[in-house]
Design an enzyme around this catalytic site. Structure first.
Site, PDB file in Angstrom:
ATOM      1  N   CYS A  46      -6.091   3.076  -2.434  1.00  0.00           N
ATOM      2  CA  CYS A  46      -5.579   2.899  -1.070  1.00  0.00           C
ATOM      3  C   CYS A  46      -5.876   1.511  -0.532  1.00  0.00           C
ATOM      4  O   CYS A  46      -5.055   0.923   0.170  1.00  0.00           O
ATOM      5  CB  CYS A  46      -6.175   3.953  -0.146  1.00  0.00           C
ATOM      6  SG  CYS A  46      -7.985   3.940  -0.136  1.00  0.00           S
ATOM      7  N   HIS A  58     -10.844   5.968   3.612  1.00  0.00           N
ATOM      8  CA  HIS A  58      -9.470   5.831   3.136  1.00  0.00           C
ATOM      9  C   HIS A  58      -8.762   4.720   3.906  1.00  0.00           C
ATOM     10  O   HIS A  58      -8.748   4.714   5.136  1.00  0.00           O
ATOM     11  CB  HIS A  58      -8.753   7.170   3.336  1.00  0.00           C
ATOM     12  CG  HIS A  58      -7.331   7.171   2.882  1.00  0.00           C
ATOM     13  ND1 HIS A  58      -6.963   6.804   1.603  1.00  0.00           N
ATOM     14  CD2 HIS A  58      -6.183   7.495   3.527  1.00  0.00           C
ATOM     15  CE1 HIS A  58      -5.637   6.910   1.497  1.00  0.00           C
ATOM     16  NE2 HIS A  58      -5.149   7.315   2.643  1.00  0.00           N
ATOM     17  N   ASN A  82       0.553   6.234   5.716  1.00  0.00           N
ATOM     18  CA  ASN A  82      -0.336   6.613   4.631  1.00  0.00           C
ATOM     19  C   ASN A  82       0.343   6.261   3.308  1.00  0.00           C
ATOM     20  O   ASN A  82       1.512   5.863   3.294  1.00  0.00           O
ATOM     21  CB  ASN A  82      -0.635   8.120   4.739  1.00  0.00           C
ATOM     22  CG  ASN A  82      -1.880   8.518   3.973  1.00  0.00           C
ATOM     23  OD1 ASN A  82      -2.504   7.695   3.299  1.00  0.00           O
ATOM     24  ND2 ASN A  82      -2.242   9.786   4.063  1.00  0.00           N
TER      25      ASN A  82
END
Ligand SMILES: *[C@@H]1O[C@H](CO)[C@@H](O)[C@H](O)[C@H]1NC(C)=O
Ligand SMILES: *[C@@H]1O[C@H](CO)[C@@H](O)[C@H](O)[C@H]1NC(C)=O
Ligand SMILES: *[C@@H]1O[C@H](CO)[C@@H](O)[C@H](O)[C@H]1NC(C)=O
Ligand SMILES: *[C@@H]1O[C@H](CO)[C@@H](O)[C@H](O)[C@H]1NC(C)=O
Length: 324
Positions: A107, A270, A290
Site C-alpha cells: 500500500c 495502511h 483505497n
C-alpha cells in the site's frame, strides 16, 4: 530523520466482538451498533490470513518532518465545505483510477505512485496522463522498508526525489489482482494460487523497446502536512496527498457512509490516498481512495471522520511536487 518502528500486525486486543472479522454476524453487528456507515461483504472469510497482510503495509514515521517554505496563510473561510480532486481536475484520469495491490503489503508504494501520477497530471495543466510505476518503487526502494512486508511513506517520496521512479509502461505492476472479493463472475485468479514475493528490482523496462533511464520521473522535496487545514489547503493547491490509517478489523467490511470505528481490534497501518473532503449529516469527513480494487468499499473509495485524527488519518500525510 526517517526512523521507523514496525507496526506489529495482527496483535489482537480483543474486546469488541466474538465474531470472525469477515463474518455475516459481525457485519450485522456493525450495522446494528451504529448508523454512520454501512458494513457489507467485501471478502470471503477463508481469505482472512491474506487479507490482514494487505492492511499492514504502512510503517509509521515517528518524527515529524520539519516544514520548509510554507507560505500558507490559511484562512478557514477560503476552504470550501466540499472538495473532490476528481471534479477539480476532471481531465486527470489517474485520479479516478482504483488500484489493486494484490495480496502484498505494498500500500505504501501503490498509493504513493498513484498520488504522484495525479500530481504529474495536475501540474502539467492536466496534459500528462502517464502513471508512475508502483513496482519500480516497491521493488527497488530498499530504504523504504521491506517491499511486500511494508514500508514507510516519506521514504517513498524521498526515493522519488533522489533516484526517480519510472513510468508504469516501463514496469507494469506484476502482482495480479486476485479474487479475494465476492466477485460473482470469478474473473480473477484465486489469491491462494498466487505467490506473494516482492518483485525483483531490475533497473530496466519489462518492455525492451523502452529505456529505463529515459522513463524516470522525479519529485521535489517531501513535505508533511500536520493539521486538518494544512492538508485541505495542500490538496486544493497541489492535488491529492498520501496518508495512512490504523486499520481495525471492522474496516474490511466498509461499504458506504462515513467510517468511524466500532472495533478495538487493531490490525496494522495502511497507506491510502486522500483526495477531498466534505460534510454529511453534520459529520465532517475525508474522501479517500483505497487500493483493494473497485469492488471493495464504495467503488474502491471510502470516507472517514475528519478533524479528530481518527485512526491516525491526519498523522502521516505526505507529498511533494513533481519535477516536470
Ligand atoms: C455499540 O457497541 C459498543 C461496544 O460493545 C457499546 O458500548 C455501544 O453501546 C453500542 N452502541 C449501540 C448503538 O448499540
Ligand atoms: C469462499 O471461499 C471458499 C473456499 O475457497 C469457497 O468454497 C466458497 O465458495 C467461497 N464463498 C463464496 C460465497 O464465494
Ligand atoms: C491549460 O490548459 C487550458 C486548456 O485545457 C488552456 O486554456 C490554458 O491556457 C492552459 N494553461 C496554461 C498555463 O498553459
Ligand atoms: C513496448 O513499447 C512499444 C513502444 O512504446 C509499444 O509500441 C509496444 O506495444 C510495447 N509492447 C508491449 C508488449 O507492451
Amino acid at each position: 530523520m526517517f526512523d521507523f518502528f514496525l507496526i506489529f500486525c495482527a496483535v489482537f486486543i480483543s474486546i469488541s466482538s466474538q465474531y470472525h472479522p469477515l463474518s455475516q454476524e459481525y457485519i450485522a453487528w456493525i450495522n446494528r451498533n451504529q448508523t454512520n456507515w454501512k458494513a457489507g461483504r467485501n471478502f470471503n472469510v477463508s481469505e482472512w490470513s491474506k487479507v490482514k497482510n494487505m492492511a499492514s503495509g504502512a510503517w509509521k514515521n515517528p518524527t515529524t518532518i520539519p516544514p520548509f517554505n510554507r507560505q500558507y496563510s490559511i484562512l478557514k473561510a477560503n476552504i470550501p465545505e466540499h472538495f473532490d480532486a476528481r471534479r477539480k481536475w476532471p481531465k486527470c484520469q489517474s485520479i479516478n483510477h482504483i488500484w489493486d495491490q494484490s495480496h502484498c503489503g505494498s500500500c505504501w508504494a501503490v498509493s504513493a505512485a498513484s498520488t504522484m501520477s495525479d500530481r504529474i497530471c495536475i501540474h502539467s495543466n492536466q496534459t500528462l496522463q502517464y502513471y508512475i510505476s508502483p513496482e519500480d518503487l516497491l521493488s527497488c526502494c530498499w530504504e523504504c522498508g521491506k517491499g511486500c512486508l511494508g514500508g514507510g511513506i516519506p521514504r517513498a517520496w524521498w526515493y522519488w526525489e533522489t533516484y526517480g521512479i519510472v513510468i508504469y509502461s516501463c514496469r507494469p505492476y506484476s502482482l495480479p489482482p486476485c479474487e479475494h472479493h465476492f466477485n460473482k463472475f470469478e474473473s480473477r485468479p484465486h489469491c491462494d494460487d498466487l505467490r506473494l514475493n516482492t518483485p525483483i528490482c531490475l533497473r530496466k523496462c519489462y518492455n525492451s523497446s523502452l529505456d529505463y533511464q529515459s522513463s524516470l520521473t522525479y519529485g521535489g522535496r517531501v513535505q508533511q502536512f500536520t493539521s486538518e487545514e494544512e492538508i485541505q489547503f495542500e490538496i486544493m493547491q497541489n492535488g491529492p496527498v498520501e496518508g495512512a490509517i490504523d486499520i481495525f478489523d471492522d474496516f474490511f467490511n466498509y461499504k458506504s457512509g462515513v467510517y468511524i470505528r466500532t472495533s478495538d481490534k487493531y490490525i496494522g497501518g495502511h497507506a491510502i490516498e486522500i483526495l477531498g473532503w466534505g460534510i454529511e449529516n453534520k459529520i465532517e469527513y475525508w474522501l479517500c481512495s483505497n487500493s483493494w480494487n473497485s469492488d471493495w468499499g464504495d467503488g474502491g473509495y471510502f470516507r472517514i471522520l475528519r478533524g479528530h485524527n481518527h485512526c491516525g488519518i491526519e498523522d502521516q500525510v505526505f507529498a511533494s511536487l513533481p519535477r516536470i
